[in-house]
Design an enzyme around this catalytic site. Structure first.
Site, short mmCIF file in Angstrom:
data_model
loop_
_atom_site.label_atom_id
_atom_site.label_comp_id
_atom_site.label_asym_id
_atom_site.label_seq_id
_atom_site.Cartn_x
_atom_site.Cartn_y
_atom_site.Cartn_z
CB THR A 16 11.89 -10.32 -11.19
OG1 THR A 16 13.23 -10.43 -11.36
CG2 THR A 16 11.16 -12.04 -11.14
CG ASN A 48 -5.53 3.75 9.17
OD1 ASN A 48 -5.53 4.82 8.56
ND2 ASN A 48 -4.33 4.01 10.08
CB SER A 93 -1.48 -2.58 1.22
OG SER A 93 -0.81 -3.78 2.07
CD GLN A 124 -7.24 -0.33 6.80
OE1 GLN A 124 -8.01 -1.17 7.72
NE2 GLN A 124 -5.65 -0.08 7.32
CB CYS A 132 2.64 4.07 11.35
SG CYS A 132 2.03 2.94 10.10
CG HIS A 172 -0.25 -6.43 4.89
ND1 HIS A 172 -0.52 -6.14 6.65
CD2 HIS A 172 -0.03 -5.97 4.52
CE1 HIS A 172 0.41 -4.84 6.62
NE2 HIS A 172 0.58 -4.50 4.93
N GLY A 191 0.71 -1.13 0.15
CA GLY A 191 0.17 0.23 -0.01
C GLY A 191 0.71 1.56 0.25
CB SER A 192 4.03 2.48 1.76
OG SER A 192 3.07 1.85 3.25
C1 LIG Z 1 -1.43 -0.63 6.05
C2 LIG Z 1 -1.78 1.02 5.52
C3 LIG Z 1 -0.87 1.29 4.78
C4 LIG Z 1 0.88 0.33 4.23
O1 LIG Z 1 0.53 -0.48 3.38
P1 LIG Z 1 1.98 -1.61 4.09
O2 LIG Z 1 1.40 -2.49 2.48
O3 LIG Z 1 1.57 -1.98 5.10
O4 LIG Z 1 2.93 -0.13 2.78
C5 LIG Z 1 -1.42 2.56 3.77
N1 LIG Z 1 -2.14 3.49 3.81
C6 LIG Z 1 -3.20 2.16 4.92
C7 LIG Z 1 -4.86 3.13 5.50
C8 LIG Z 1 -3.10 1.30 5.68
O5 LIG Z 1 -4.00 0.78 6.52
#
Ligand SMILES: *Cc1c(COP(=O)(O)O)cnc(C)c1O
Length: 396
Positions: free
Chosen positions: A238, A152, A200, A180, A325, A202, A71-72
């Protein structure tokens, strides 16, 4: 002691489906999708299938999906790209909110240092902003609006469809951090008028270190990682085939199970909220209705969130005081401050983020533990003593 994991906004456990989907690509199907031989081409087919599957869940074309490391990275690429392309046309103004994820906020802060101007729309006490406020902030030199789909920390769901419509009408690119939201509530990039969207894996039972950026055809997308021609020259390296295959499987499963999961989660969430609100001088943060099915975020006056978390952890309950974070730092959450909470109240926060794996027993255990720990901590708190004596005023 059984562990009760209720920190699913920080990360989720991988689902069996996702692990099963990823396993072949760790061993048998190990080819590089850029290779022309059969072993590579089998991996390429898996990549294409995953891209098509994810596109279907978001209601876009497969060619509009770009895989990233999470996500980042997707947030960074979307925002930087829109900023740079706006600047080319003399547009250097960006609109966002005060309570975005740091992947968005820190990118924007950096752009400000590079000469861009950012309007951070203030967030109301209910954790929401309105499309009208976005419309009022748009200027002739606005290049980008970036507003998250769901927060989040406090779990509020923003009026993305309306904000998207405002941006569409004004001809301004609209990006949303939907990390989210996707896999948890229904998201449709066409109906929601979204130009760019970050996800993202995870956060919906996929693996860590993999995500995607949706970028609507016609919206220019710049490359920030130079190298090979992967992702149609937009993101070199890759491909993480195993992670991507798992992400596609996890998202498909999450979308198929969404109605049932939502029903279950809303019930558990509401039991928790009602139960925790019985604690005196407590408060629910974020709108009660426009809220993720999984999110509970409370403040308890007179205590420190860190102390609460550690005592809950000792009882096997894994929760959070804000985002992953900000924990570890002593500053209160920028999200709770953006909602207008005073520092001393924001310090006493607790975020419980559920997954469909949680049970009624988990809720019962939490509803037993939290009031006990809050009472214990208040008993030791000099601040609480002053509040009780009346030498300090209750804020909630
Ligand atoms: C977790 C999160 C991210 C970051 O995602 P990553 O895959 O951990 O880099 C970005 N935005 C929100 C709203 C999140 O909850």
């Amino acid at each position: 002691m059984k562990t009760i994991y209720v920190d699913n906004a920080a990360t989720t456990a991988m689902s069996d489906t996702a692990i099963k989907a990823m396993t072949p690509y760790l061993k048998e199907v190990y080819g590089n999708p850029s290779s022309l031989h059969t072993v590579g081409q089998v991996a390429k087919e898996a990549l294409d299938a995953a891209r098509a599957g994810i596109a279907k869940c978001l209601n876009c074309d497969a060619r509009e999906i770009y895989f990233t490391s999470g996500g980042s990275e997707a947030d960074n690429q979307a925002i930087r790209s829109a900023a740079v392309n706006g600047a080319r046309k003399g547009k250097k103004h960006i609109i966002s909110t005060a309570f975005e994820h740091h992947a968005v906020l820190h990118t924007l802060k950096k752009l400000e240092k590079e000469g861009y101007e950012v309007t951070y729309l203030p967030v109301h006490a209910d954790g929401l902003i309105t499309a009208k406020e976005v419309a009022a902030a748009i200027r002739p030199d606005t290049a980008l609006v970036t507003v998250m789909y769901a927060n989040n920390e406090v779990g509020t769901i923003l009026p993305v469809r309306e904000i998207g419509a405002v941006c569409k009408k004004a001809g301004v690119t609209f990006h949303t951090d939907a990390v989210q939201a996707v896999g948890h509530i229904s998201v449709d990039v066409q109906a929601d008028n979204i130009d760019m969207l970050s996800i993202s894996a995870h956060k919906f039972h996929g693996a860590k270190g993999v995500g995607a950026l949706y970028c609507r055809r016609g919206i220019p997308l710049n490359t920030f990682i130079e190298g090979g021609a992967q992702e149609r020259n937009k993101r070199a390296g890759t491909e993480n085939i195993a992670g991507i295959a798992a992400m596609a499987a996890a998202l498909k499963e999450a979308c198929e199970n969404m109605p049932a999961n939502t029903k279950k989660l809303v019930k558990l969430r509401d039991e928790l909220i009602d139960g925790l609100l019985k604690i005196p001088h407590s408060k629910l943060n974020g709108d009660r209705v426009k809220r993720l099915p999984s999110n509970v975020n409370m403040c308890f006056e007179g205590i420190e969130g860190e102390g609460l978390l550690l005592h809950l952890d000792a009882r096997g309950i894994c929760a959070s005081s804000g985002s992953a974070c900000t924990s570890g730092s002593l500053d209160p959450s920028h999200v709770l401050l953006a909602l207008g909470l005073p520092h001393e109240v924001a310090h006493g926060s607790l975020r419980i983020s559920l997954s469909e794996g949680n049970t009624e027993e988990d809720i019962k255990a939490i509803l037993k533990a939290v009031p006990e720990v809050v009472a214990y901590l208040r008993n030791m708190s000099p601040v609480w003593e002053e509040l009780e004596k009346g030498t300090r005023k209750h804020l909630i």
